[in-house]
Design a protein around this motif. Structure first.
Motif, PDB file in Angstrom:
ATOM      1  N   MET A 226      17.334  12.220  -5.063  1.00  0.00           N
ATOM      2  CA  MET A 226      16.997  12.143  -3.927  1.00  0.00           C
ATOM      3  C   MET A 226      17.404  12.574  -2.745  1.00  0.00           C
ATOM      4  SD  MET A 226      14.793   9.405  -4.890  1.00  0.00           S
ATOM      5  CE  MET A 226      14.640   8.123  -5.884  1.00  0.00           C
ATOM      6  N   VAL A 227      18.550  13.380  -2.854  1.00  0.00           N
ATOM      7  CA  VAL A 227      19.075  14.280  -1.827  1.00  0.00           C
ATOM      8  C   VAL A 227      18.034  15.327  -1.522  1.00  0.00           C
ATOM      9  CG1 VAL A 227      20.712  15.620  -0.883  1.00  0.00           C
ATOM     10  CG2 VAL A 227      21.371  13.627  -2.083  1.00  0.00           C
ATOM     11  N   PRO A 228      17.456  15.651  -0.438  1.00  0.00           N
ATOM     12  CA  PRO A 228      16.726  16.705  -0.041  1.00  0.00           C
ATOM     13  C   PRO A 228      17.135  18.113  -0.547  1.00  0.00           C
ATOM     14  CG  PRO A 228      16.777  15.322   1.681  1.00  0.00           C
ATOM     15  CD  PRO A 228      17.660  14.791   0.748  1.00  0.00           C
ATOM     16  N   GLY A 229      16.208  18.623  -1.324  1.00  0.00           N
ATOM     17  CA  GLY A 229      16.919  20.086  -1.795  1.00  0.00           C
ATOM     18  C   GLY A 229      17.426  21.201  -0.603  1.00  0.00           C
TER      19      GLY A 229
ATOM     20  N   LEU B 154      12.195   6.402   1.509  1.00  0.00           N
ATOM     21  CA  LEU B 154      11.479   6.436   0.325  1.00  0.00           C
ATOM     22  C   LEU B 154      10.169   5.892   0.717  1.00  0.00           C
ATOM     23  CD1 LEU B 154      13.541   5.220  -2.333  1.00  0.00           C
ATOM     24  CD2 LEU B 154      13.041   7.777  -1.975  1.00  0.00           C
ATOM     25  N   ILE B 155       9.060   6.551   0.440  1.00  0.00           N
ATOM     26  CA  ILE B 155       7.594   5.939   0.975  1.00  0.00           C
ATOM     27  C   ILE B 155       6.685   5.917  -0.299  1.00  0.00           C
ATOM     28  CG2 ILE B 155       8.075   6.843   3.099  1.00  0.00           C
ATOM     29  CD1 ILE B 155       6.120   9.033   2.703  1.00  0.00           C
ATOM     30  N   PRO B 156       5.891   4.892  -0.386  1.00  0.00           N
ATOM     31  CA  PRO B 156       4.883   4.872  -1.349  1.00  0.00           C
ATOM     32  C   PRO B 156       3.724   5.922  -1.187  1.00  0.00           C
ATOM     33  CG  PRO B 156       4.466   2.967   0.037  1.00  0.00           C
ATOM     34  CD  PRO B 156       5.890   3.740   0.478  1.00  0.00           C
ATOM     35  N   VAL B 157       3.428   6.803  -1.931  1.00  0.00           N
ATOM     36  CA  VAL B 157       2.539   7.749  -2.038  1.00  0.00           C
ATOM     37  C   VAL B 157       1.566   7.880  -2.964  1.00  0.00           C
ATOM     38  CG1 VAL B 157       3.738   9.246  -0.331  1.00  0.00           C
ATOM     39  CG2 VAL B 157       3.869   9.633  -2.903  1.00  0.00           C
ATOM     40  N   ALA B 158       0.527   8.345  -2.844  1.00  0.00           N
ATOM     41  CA  ALA B 158      -0.456   8.775  -3.993  1.00  0.00           C
ATOM     42  C   ALA B 158      -1.650   9.819  -3.487  1.00  0.00           C
ATOM     43  CB  ALA B 158      -1.462   7.275  -4.325  1.00  0.00           C
ATOM     44  N   ALA B 159      -2.156  10.146  -4.511  1.00  0.00           N
ATOM     45  CA  ALA B 159      -3.271  11.500  -4.137  1.00  0.00           C
ATOM     46  C   ALA B 159      -4.450  10.805  -3.131  1.00  0.00           C
ATOM     47  CB  ALA B 159      -3.943  11.950  -5.375  1.00  0.00           C
ATOM     48  N   PRO B 160      -4.847  11.394  -2.446  1.00  0.00           N
ATOM     49  CA  PRO B 160      -6.101  10.674  -1.462  1.00  0.00           C
ATOM     50  C   PRO B 160      -7.095  10.006  -2.255  1.00  0.00           C
ATOM     51  CG  PRO B 160      -6.204  13.110  -1.314  1.00  0.00           C
ATOM     52  CD  PRO B 160      -4.960  12.771  -2.089  1.00  0.00           C
TER      53      PRO B 160
ATOM     54  N   GLY C  97      10.760  15.909  -9.891  1.00  0.00           N
ATOM     55  CA  GLY C  97       9.763  17.106  -9.952  1.00  0.00           C
ATOM     56  C   GLY C  97       8.598  16.679 -10.871  1.00  0.00           C
ATOM     57  N   ALA C  98       8.700  16.048 -11.912  1.00  0.00           N
ATOM     58  CA  ALA C  98       7.710  15.573 -12.865  1.00  0.00           C
ATOM     59  C   ALA C  98       7.165  14.627 -12.108  1.00  0.00           C
ATOM     60  CB  ALA C  98       8.137  15.432 -14.039  1.00  0.00           C
ATOM     61  N   LYS C  99       7.581  13.603 -11.514  1.00  0.00           N
ATOM     62  CA  LYS C  99       6.843  12.675 -11.023  1.00  0.00           C
ATOM     63  C   LYS C  99       5.960  12.996  -9.782  1.00  0.00           C
ATOM     64  CE  LYS C  99       7.882   8.271  -8.405  1.00  0.00           C
ATOM     65  NZ  LYS C  99       9.037   7.462  -8.053  1.00  0.00           N
ATOM     66  N   HIS C 100       6.443  13.852  -9.071  1.00  0.00           N
ATOM     67  CA  HIS C 100       6.061  14.651  -8.136  1.00  0.00           C
ATOM     68  C   HIS C 100       4.525  15.377  -8.203  1.00  0.00           C
ATOM     69  CE1 HIS C 100       6.174  17.664  -4.526  1.00  0.00           C
ATOM     70  NE2 HIS C 100       5.220  16.748  -4.123  1.00  0.00           N
ATOM     71  N   SER C 101       4.305  15.795  -9.570  1.00  0.00           N
ATOM     72  CA  SER C 101       3.334  16.700 -10.060  1.00  0.00           C
ATOM     73  C   SER C 101       2.317  15.616 -10.516  1.00  0.00           C
ATOM     74  CB  SER C 101       3.891  17.489 -11.197  1.00  0.00           C
ATOM     75  OG  SER C 101       4.669  18.638 -10.708  1.00  0.00           O
ATOM     76  N   LEU C 102       2.810  14.617 -11.111  1.00  0.00           N
ATOM     77  CA  LEU C 102       1.774  13.590 -11.647  1.00  0.00           C
ATOM     78  C   LEU C 102       1.042  13.014 -10.440  1.00  0.00           C
ATOM     79  CD1 LEU C 102       3.703  12.087 -14.618  1.00  0.00           C
ATOM     80  CD2 LEU C 102       2.009  13.796 -14.516  1.00  0.00           C
TER      81      LEU C 102
ATOM     82  N   ASN D 237       7.031   5.639  -5.126  1.00  0.00           N
ATOM     83  CA  ASN D 237       7.655   6.146  -4.089  1.00  0.00           C
ATOM     84  C   ASN D 237       8.233   7.506  -4.228  1.00  0.00           C
ATOM     85  OD1 ASN D 237       7.431   3.543  -2.430  1.00  0.00           O
ATOM     86  ND2 ASN D 237       8.969   2.610  -3.890  1.00  0.00           N
ATOM     87  N   MET D 238       8.524   8.240  -3.192  1.00  0.00           N
ATOM     88  CA  MET D 238       9.112   9.459  -3.113  1.00  0.00           C
ATOM     89  C   MET D 238       9.813   9.667  -1.913  1.00  0.00           C
ATOM     90  SD  MET D 238       8.391  11.218  -5.897  1.00  0.00           S
ATOM     91  CE  MET D 238       8.567  12.992  -5.033  1.00  0.00           C
ATOM     92  N   PRO D 239      10.985  10.442  -1.865  1.00  0.00           N
ATOM     93  CA  PRO D 239      11.483  10.607  -0.459  1.00  0.00           C
ATOM     94  C   PRO D 239      10.700  11.563   0.437  1.00  0.00           C
ATOM     95  CG  PRO D 239      12.963  11.744  -2.441  1.00  0.00           C
ATOM     96  CD  PRO D 239      11.426  11.096  -2.941  1.00  0.00           C
ATOM     97  N   ARG D 240      10.794  10.854   1.854  1.00  0.00           N
ATOM     98  CA  ARG D 240       9.767  11.496   2.436  1.00  0.00           C
ATOM     99  C   ARG D 240       9.911  12.998   2.685  1.00  0.00           C
ATOM    100  NH1 ARG D 240       6.601   9.562   6.890  1.00  0.00           N
ATOM    101  NH2 ARG D 240       7.483   7.386   6.439  1.00  0.00           N
ATOM    102  N   ALA D 241      11.129  13.515   2.613  1.00  0.00           N
ATOM    103  CA  ALA D 241      11.469  14.924   3.082  1.00  0.00           C
ATOM    104  C   ALA D 241      10.606  15.825   1.778  1.00  0.00           C
ATOM    105  CB  ALA D 241      12.959  15.229   2.920  1.00  0.00           C
ATOM    106  N   MET D 242      10.692  15.071   0.694  1.00  0.00           N
ATOM    107  CA  MET D 242      10.149  15.793  -0.469  1.00  0.00           C
ATOM    108  C   MET D 242       8.605  16.191  -0.491  1.00  0.00           C
ATOM    109  SD  MET D 242      11.102  15.392  -4.703  1.00  0.00           S
ATOM    110  CE  MET D 242      10.529  16.626  -5.734  1.00  0.00           C
ATOM    111  N   VAL D 243       7.831  15.310   0.239  1.00  0.00           N
ATOM    112  CA  VAL D 243       6.347  15.145   0.103  1.00  0.00           C
ATOM    113  C   VAL D 243       5.975  15.343   1.533  1.00  0.00           C
ATOM    114  CG1 VAL D 243       6.223  13.648  -1.759  1.00  0.00           C
ATOM    115  CG2 VAL D 243       6.370  12.674   0.557  1.00  0.00           C
ATOM    116  N   ALA D 244       6.969  15.720   2.520  1.00  0.00           N
ATOM    117  CA  ALA D 244       6.345  16.098   4.044  1.00  0.00           C
ATOM    118  C   ALA D 244       5.306  16.830   4.168  1.00  0.00           C
ATOM    119  CB  ALA D 244       7.537  16.444   4.735  1.00  0.00           C
TER     120      ALA D 244
END
Length: 303
Positions: free
Chosen positions: A106-109, A172-178, A226-231, A240-247
């Motif tokens: 979860m630590v921002p890359g 951590l924030i809940p996100v999805a595709a639009p 990373g796989a979760k992010h792609s899906l 839920n995803m780290p805000r920094a990763m999906v900003a």
């Protein structure tokens, strides 16, 4: 022909003359007399049975073909000796000769990359081994003795084997595709349970079977963030995803932050973790402070 064994001082004088282009320049740079430099080169040439510099007439010394061929080897030997001495000085000063660090996924890359880049600059003699793990596996590495220090989340609680020092938190924030049904306004309570939730799974036996912010009985469990992010970007579920990763995705519209009645987002608190029967050395202590500063800067940038 039996060759002699060059001394480290002779090799350093050889490198100095080559770098400065003259015996005088090498003498000045090394704080030695010109005669001492000339004697060291003569002894080195005698030991190797080779002429390293062409000194004909009053010309500045020029490397011979043999000298050109041996200069790189001399530098390697001198550099190796310098590294050995630097490590010995570090050990005398109490610095760790090596360190294994495990970091929560979860630590921002960007934070991790910056901290480790600075670490290599400040502690060049400390051999660092890096691992990236998720959830309870972070603490498990430290408890099991596979890591000296961890930057991990709150899922393990106050384990009696661990010392803990807070270094920051991420959102951590809940996100999805639009296009996802939950991306619209006015989602009803409980509606999220009817949609596939993408969940980061915990591979550690310390927290096996525990659930973290899981609302839906319909889940895909992934061991890779990373796989979760792609899906998520493909619209295959929400999570839920780290805000920094999906900003960047939020800014471009590739993902949207969900307004769910259950508010499943969270402040994911991060701590430095180490065994209570161990003491942090200078390098590990520096890492703790550097991650605290880096996480604070990242959080401020996202506000």
């Amino acid at each position: 022909m039996k060759l002699g064994e060059p001394t480290l001082d002779q090799l350093r004088m050889f490198i100095a003359v080559a770098d400065h282009g003259s015996f005088g320049g090498a003498a000045k740079a090394s704080g030695r007399a010109v005669s001492a430099v000339s004697y060291a080169i003569a002894q080195l040439e005698a030991a190797l049975a080779l002429t390293l510099f062409d000194r004909e007439g009053s010309r500045r010394p020029v490397l011979t073909a043999a000298g050109e061929g041996l200069l790189a080897e001399a530098r390697r030997v001198a550099d190796g000796a310098d590294a050995l001495l630097a490590k010995a000085r570090s050990l005398h000063a109490g610095q760790e000769p090596s360190l294994t660090l495990v970091i929560d996924v979860m630590v921002p890359g960007d934070v991790t990359a910056h901290v480790l880049g600075e670490f290599r600059r400040f502690f060049p003699t400390c051999a660092l081994t890096l691992r990236i793990e998720g959830l309870g596996a972070v603490a498990a590495c430290v408890i099991g003795g596979d890591a000296d220090l961890a930057i991990g989340g709150p899922v393990i609680g106050d384990d009696p084997a661990l010392e803990r020092q807070a270094v920051g938190e991420i959102d951590l924030i809940p996100v999805a595709a639009p296009s996802h049904p939950l991306a619209r306004a006015g989602v009803l309570p409980g509606e999220s349970r009817g949609h596939l939730q993408l969940v980061l799974t915990d591979r550690s036996p310390l927290t096996e079977g525990r659930e973290f912010s899981v609302l839906s009985p319909l889940t895909w469990r992934l061991g890779d963030l990373g796989a979760k992010h792609s899906l998520l970007k493909e619209g295959l579920g929400w999570g839920n995803m780290p805000r920094a990763m999906v900003a960047g995705d939020l800014a471009s519209g590739a993902l949207v932050e969900l307004d769910l009645p259950e508010k499943p987002g969270a402040h994911y608190r991060l701590s430095a973790l180490w065994r209570r029967d161990m003491r942090l050395g200078p390098a590990a202590s520096w890492l703790v402070d550097a991650f605290r500063d880096g996480l604070a800067a990242c959080r401020d940038a996202l506000r």
